[in-house]
Enzyme design. Structure first.
Site, PDB file in Angstrom:
ATOM      1  N   CYS A   1       0.816  -1.218   0.000  1.00 35.18           N
ATOM      2  CA  CYS A   1       0.000   0.000   0.000  1.00 35.18           C
ATOM      3  C   CYS A   1       0.852   1.271   0.000  1.00 35.18           C
ATOM      4  CB  CYS A   1      -0.950  -0.019   1.184  1.00 35.18           C
ATOM      5  SG  CYS A   1      -2.046  -1.443   1.126  1.00 35.18           S
TER       6      CYS A   1
ATOM      7  N   HIS B   1      -3.107   7.052   2.039  1.00 34.22           N
ATOM      8  CA  HIS B   1      -3.540   5.741   1.553  1.00 34.22           C
ATOM      9  C   HIS B   1      -4.890   5.445   2.200  1.00 34.22           C
ATOM     10  CE1 HIS B   1      -4.002   1.588   0.882  1.00 34.22           C
ATOM     11  NE2 HIS B   1      -3.715   1.236   2.120  1.00 34.22           N
TER      12      HIS B   1
ATOM     13  N   ASN C   1     -10.148  -0.399  -0.164  1.00 37.03           N
ATOM     14  CA  ASN C   1      -8.682  -0.311  -0.193  1.00 37.03           C
ATOM     15  C   ASN C   1      -8.176  -0.978  -1.473  1.00 37.03           C
ATOM     16  OD1 ASN C   1      -5.937  -0.583   0.173  1.00 37.03           O
ATOM     17  ND2 ASN C   1      -6.075  -1.340   2.280  1.00 37.03           N
TER      18      ASN C   1
HETATM   19  N1  COA Z   1     -18.408  -8.538   9.659  1.00 38.16           N
HETATM   20  C1  COA Z   1     -18.793  -8.788  10.904  1.00 38.16           C
HETATM   21  N2  COA Z   1     -17.953  -9.075  11.890  1.00 38.16           N
HETATM   22  C2  COA Z   1     -16.654  -9.120  11.596  1.00 38.16           C
HETATM   23  C3  COA Z   1     -16.163  -8.854  10.297  1.00 38.16           C
HETATM   24  C4  COA Z   1     -17.099  -8.560   9.317  1.00 38.16           C
HETATM   25  N3  COA Z   1     -16.755  -8.281   8.036  1.00 38.16           N
HETATM   26  N4  COA Z   1     -14.826  -8.959  10.321  1.00 38.16           N
HETATM   27  C5  COA Z   1     -14.469  -9.263  11.581  1.00 38.16           C
HETATM   28  N5  COA Z   1     -15.571  -9.370  12.342  1.00 38.16           N
HETATM   29  C6  COA Z   1     -15.656  -9.714  13.747  1.00 38.16           C
HETATM   30  C7  COA Z   1     -14.479 -10.492  14.264  1.00 38.16           C
HETATM   31  O1  COA Z   1     -14.619 -11.852  13.966  1.00 38.16           O
HETATM   32  C8  COA Z   1     -14.563 -10.210  15.738  1.00 38.16           C
HETATM   33  O2  COA Z   1     -15.502 -11.059  16.277  1.00 38.16           O
HETATM   34  P1  COA Z   1     -15.256 -11.745  17.727  1.00 38.16           P
HETATM   35  O3  COA Z   1     -15.140 -10.579  18.686  1.00 38.16           O
HETATM   36  O4  COA Z   1     -16.469 -12.564  17.908  1.00 38.16           O
HETATM   37  O5  COA Z   1     -13.986 -12.507  17.580  1.00 38.16           O
HETATM   38  C9  COA Z   1     -15.119  -8.804  15.817  1.00 38.16           C
HETATM   39  O6  COA Z   1     -15.666  -8.517  14.512  1.00 38.16           O
HETATM   40  C10 COA Z   1     -14.089  -7.762  16.168  1.00 38.16           C
HETATM   41  O7  COA Z   1     -12.953  -7.999  15.395  1.00 38.16           O
HETATM   42  P2  COA Z   1     -11.737  -7.019  15.481  1.00 38.16           P
HETATM   43  O8  COA Z   1     -10.669  -7.534  14.575  1.00 38.16           O
HETATM   44  O9  COA Z   1     -11.392  -6.747  16.902  1.00 38.16           O
HETATM   45  O10 COA Z   1     -12.411  -5.710  14.873  1.00 38.16           O
HETATM   46  P3  COA Z   1     -11.781  -4.280  14.814  1.00 38.16           P
HETATM   47  O11 COA Z   1     -12.620  -3.343  15.578  1.00 38.16           O
HETATM   48  O12 COA Z   1     -10.315  -4.307  15.103  1.00 38.16           O
HETATM   49  O13 COA Z   1     -11.969  -3.937  13.269  1.00 38.16           O
HETATM   50  C11 COA Z   1     -10.696  -3.910  11.247  1.00 38.16           C
HETATM   51  C12 COA Z   1     -11.404  -4.767  12.303  1.00 38.16           C
HETATM   52  C13 COA Z   1     -10.093  -4.850  10.220  1.00 38.16           C
HETATM   53  C14 COA Z   1     -11.747  -3.041  10.569  1.00 38.16           C
HETATM   54  C15 COA Z   1      -9.628  -3.027  11.936  1.00 38.16           C
HETATM   55  O14 COA Z   1      -8.800  -3.814  12.743  1.00 38.16           O
HETATM   56  C16 COA Z   1      -8.764  -2.325  10.933  1.00 38.16           C
HETATM   57  O15 COA Z   1      -9.234  -1.470  10.209  1.00 38.16           O
HETATM   58  N6  COA Z   1      -7.453  -2.622  10.894  1.00 38.16           N
HETATM   59  C17 COA Z   1      -6.573  -2.066   9.884  1.00 38.16           C
HETATM   60  C18 COA Z   1      -6.748  -2.837   8.616  1.00 38.16           C
HETATM   61  C19 COA Z   1      -6.085  -2.179   7.456  1.00 38.16           C
HETATM   62  O16 COA Z   1      -6.134  -1.002   7.306  1.00 38.16           O
HETATM   63  N7  COA Z   1      -5.444  -2.995   6.597  1.00 38.16           N
HETATM   64  C20 COA Z   1      -4.782  -2.522   5.421  1.00 38.16           C
HETATM   65  C21 COA Z   1      -3.552  -1.748   5.766  1.00 38.16           C
HETATM   66  S1  COA Z   1      -2.750  -1.195   4.361  1.00 38.16           S
END
Ligand code: COA
Length: 324
Positions: free
Chosen positions: A114, A251, A281
Site C-alpha cells: 500500500c 492511503h 482499499n
Molecule cells: N463482519 C462482521 N464481523 C466481523 C467482520 C465482518 N466483516 N470482520 C471481523 N468481524 C468480527 C471479528 O470476527 C470479531 O468477532 P469476535 O469478537 O467474535 O472474535 C469482531 O468482529 C471484532 O474484530 P476485530 O478484529 O477486533 O475488529 P476491529 O474493531 O479491530 O476492526 C478492522 C477490524 C479490520 C476493521 C480493523 O482492525 C482495521 O481497520 N485494521 C486495519 C486494517 C487495514 O487497514 N489494513 C490494510 C492496511 S494497508
C-alpha cells in the site's frame, strides 16, 4: 541538480465497471453493511469482471497522457506499483508499455504494497533528478479481487480493484519538494499475501491457503502511529507547516484509522481527502486514484502544496511534499 524537480503534469484513473456494495457480502458471509460501514468507512468497491491489473493501468495511463497533453512516445520510463501483477514475468509496466505504444521507455514494477505508489513516485523523481530521464509514467493499481479469500469476512470486505496514474516531468519549477521512505521487517507477519505456493515433487506438505492474512489490530496500531510520523518527515526542514498544505492524500485503508491519526496530530480533518467509501482499499491504487479525483474536482489547483502518505505491508511507509 538542485534546481531540478519532478513535476506532476497529468493524472488519470480507472476502475472496473462493476460496483459491489456492502450488501453483496451479506449474501455470502456472516456480515452486514452496518458493520463494514462503521468499522471501515467502506460502502462499496469495484471488482473486475475480466480486466487484469495491466488493463486498468493502461486506461489510467491513457487518461493521464491525455491530461498531460503528451504522446506515449515521449515517455522515457514507466514504473508500476502493484502487488497483484498480471504475471511474474513480464512486468505489468512492460504490458502497459506495449498497450500504449511507449516505444522509447524502459519499464519495471515496484512491490511495496500500500506504500507502492509513494515508492514509485519517489523512484521516478530520483531518475529525473539525476538527469537520466525527462518524462515518467508512474502507475499504482491492483486487481485484488483475484487474491481475496471470499470465505474470510475479516479481509474480503476491505479490498477492491482500481488503478491510477501520474505523469512526472522534469521541471525547474518546484514539483516534488521532499520525499521520505521507510520500511521495517514485519516480525509478526501481520499483513501477508502469498505468491506461488511452495510446491514441487520433493515437497510433501501442500500449502493450499489462499488470500490476504491480516492481524487487523496490529495493522491499525502501526498505521495510526506511522501516518503522523511520515507526514512530519515530509515537511521537516522545508520551512513549510501543515497550515501551508492545501490537502493531504493518505492511503485509503480505513476512514476510522485516518480519523484517529489526524486527531492525534491535531490536523483539521477537512485537509484529508477520503474516497474509501466508494473504492475500499485498492492498495497501490488508492493514492493515484485520489490524486486524480482532487485534481479533477479542482479541490487543488496549480501552485498548491499537497502531502501524500502511504503505509502498508512490509512493513513499509513513505510520504511526499509536492507543489502542484
Ligand atoms: N463482519 C462482521 N464481523 C466481523 C467482520 C465482518 N466483516 N470482520 C471481523 N468481524 C468480527 C471479528 O470476527 C470479531 O468477532 P469476535 O469478537 O467474535 O472474535 C469482531 O468482529 C471484532 O474484530 P476485530 O478484529 O477486533 O475488529 P476491529 O474493531 O479491530 O476492526 C478492522 C477490524 C479490520 C476493521 C480493523 O482492525 C482495521 O481497520 N485494521 C486495519 C486494517 C487495514 O487497514 N489494513 C490494510 C492496511 S494497508
Amino acid at each position: 541538480m538542485y534546481n531540478i524537480y519532478g513535476k506532476i503534469i497529468g493524472t488519470g484513473h480507472c476502475v472496473p465497471d462493476n460496483p459491489v456494495p456492502n450488501k453483496y457480502f451479506e449474501t455470502i458471509l456472516e456480515t452486514d453493511d452496518e458493520w463494514i460501514r462503521t468499522r471501515t468507512g467502506i460502502e462499496s468497491r469495484y471488482f473486475s469482471t475480466g480486466q487484469n491489473t495491466s488493463g486498468l493501468g493502461t486506461k489510467a495511463a491513457e487518461y493521464a497522457l491525455k491530461d498531460a497533453g503528451i504522446e506515449a512516445e515521449e515517455l522515457d520510463m514507466i514504473v508500476f506499483a502493484t502487488i497483484s501483477p498480471d504475471a511474474f514475468m513480464p512486468s505489468t509496466a512492460c504490458i502497459v508499455q506495449k498497450n500504449i505504444g511507449a516505444v522509447n521507455a524502459f519499464a519495471f514494477d515496484i512491490t511495496a504494497a500500500c506504500s507502492g505508489f509513494v515508492y514509485a513516485l519517489t523512484a521516478a523523481n530520483q531518475f529525473i533528478k539525476t538527469g537520466q530521464v525527462k518524462t515518467v509514467l508512474v502507475l499504482g493499481g491492483e486487481v485484488l479481487s483475484k487474491a481475496l479469500d471470499f470465505t474470510d469476512r475479516s479481509t474480503a470486505v476491505l479490498f477492491g480493484d482500481g488503478a491510477g496514474a501520474a505523469i512526472l516531468q522534469k521541471s525547474n519549477e518546484p514539483g516534488i519538494i521532499q520525499t521520505y521512505l521507510g520500511s521495517k521487517a514485519d516480525e509478526k507477519n501481520c499483513l501477508f499475501l502469498k505468491a506461488l505456493p511452495l510446491e514441487n515433487p520433493f515437497i510433501e506438505e501442500k500449502d493450499t491457503k489462499k488470500g490476504i492474512i491480516m492481524d487487523g489490530r496490529e495493522v491499525f496500531k502501526f498505521s495510526t502511529r506511522i501516518i503522523g510520523e511520515a507526514l512530519d518527515k515530509a515537511l521537516e526542514g522545508t520551512g513549510y507547516t501543515y497550515d501551508d498544505v492545501k490537502m493531504i492524500i493518505p492511503h485509503q485503508a480505513n476512514s476510522r484509522l485516518i480519523e484517529y491519526a489526524t486527531e492525534k496530530k491535531n490536523i483539521p480533518k477537512e485537509k484529508f481527502y477520503l474516497n474509501i467509501d466508494q473504492y475500499s482499499n485498492t492498495s497501490g491504487g488508492t493514492i493515484p486514484i485520489a490524486l486524480n479525483e482532487v485534481r479533477q474536482k479542482k479541490l487543488v489547483i496549480s501552485g498548491d502544496l499537497i502531502l501524500l502518505v502511504g503505509f502498508g505491508a512490509g512493513l513499509t511507509w513513505g510520504s511526499l511534499l509536492i507543489r502542484l
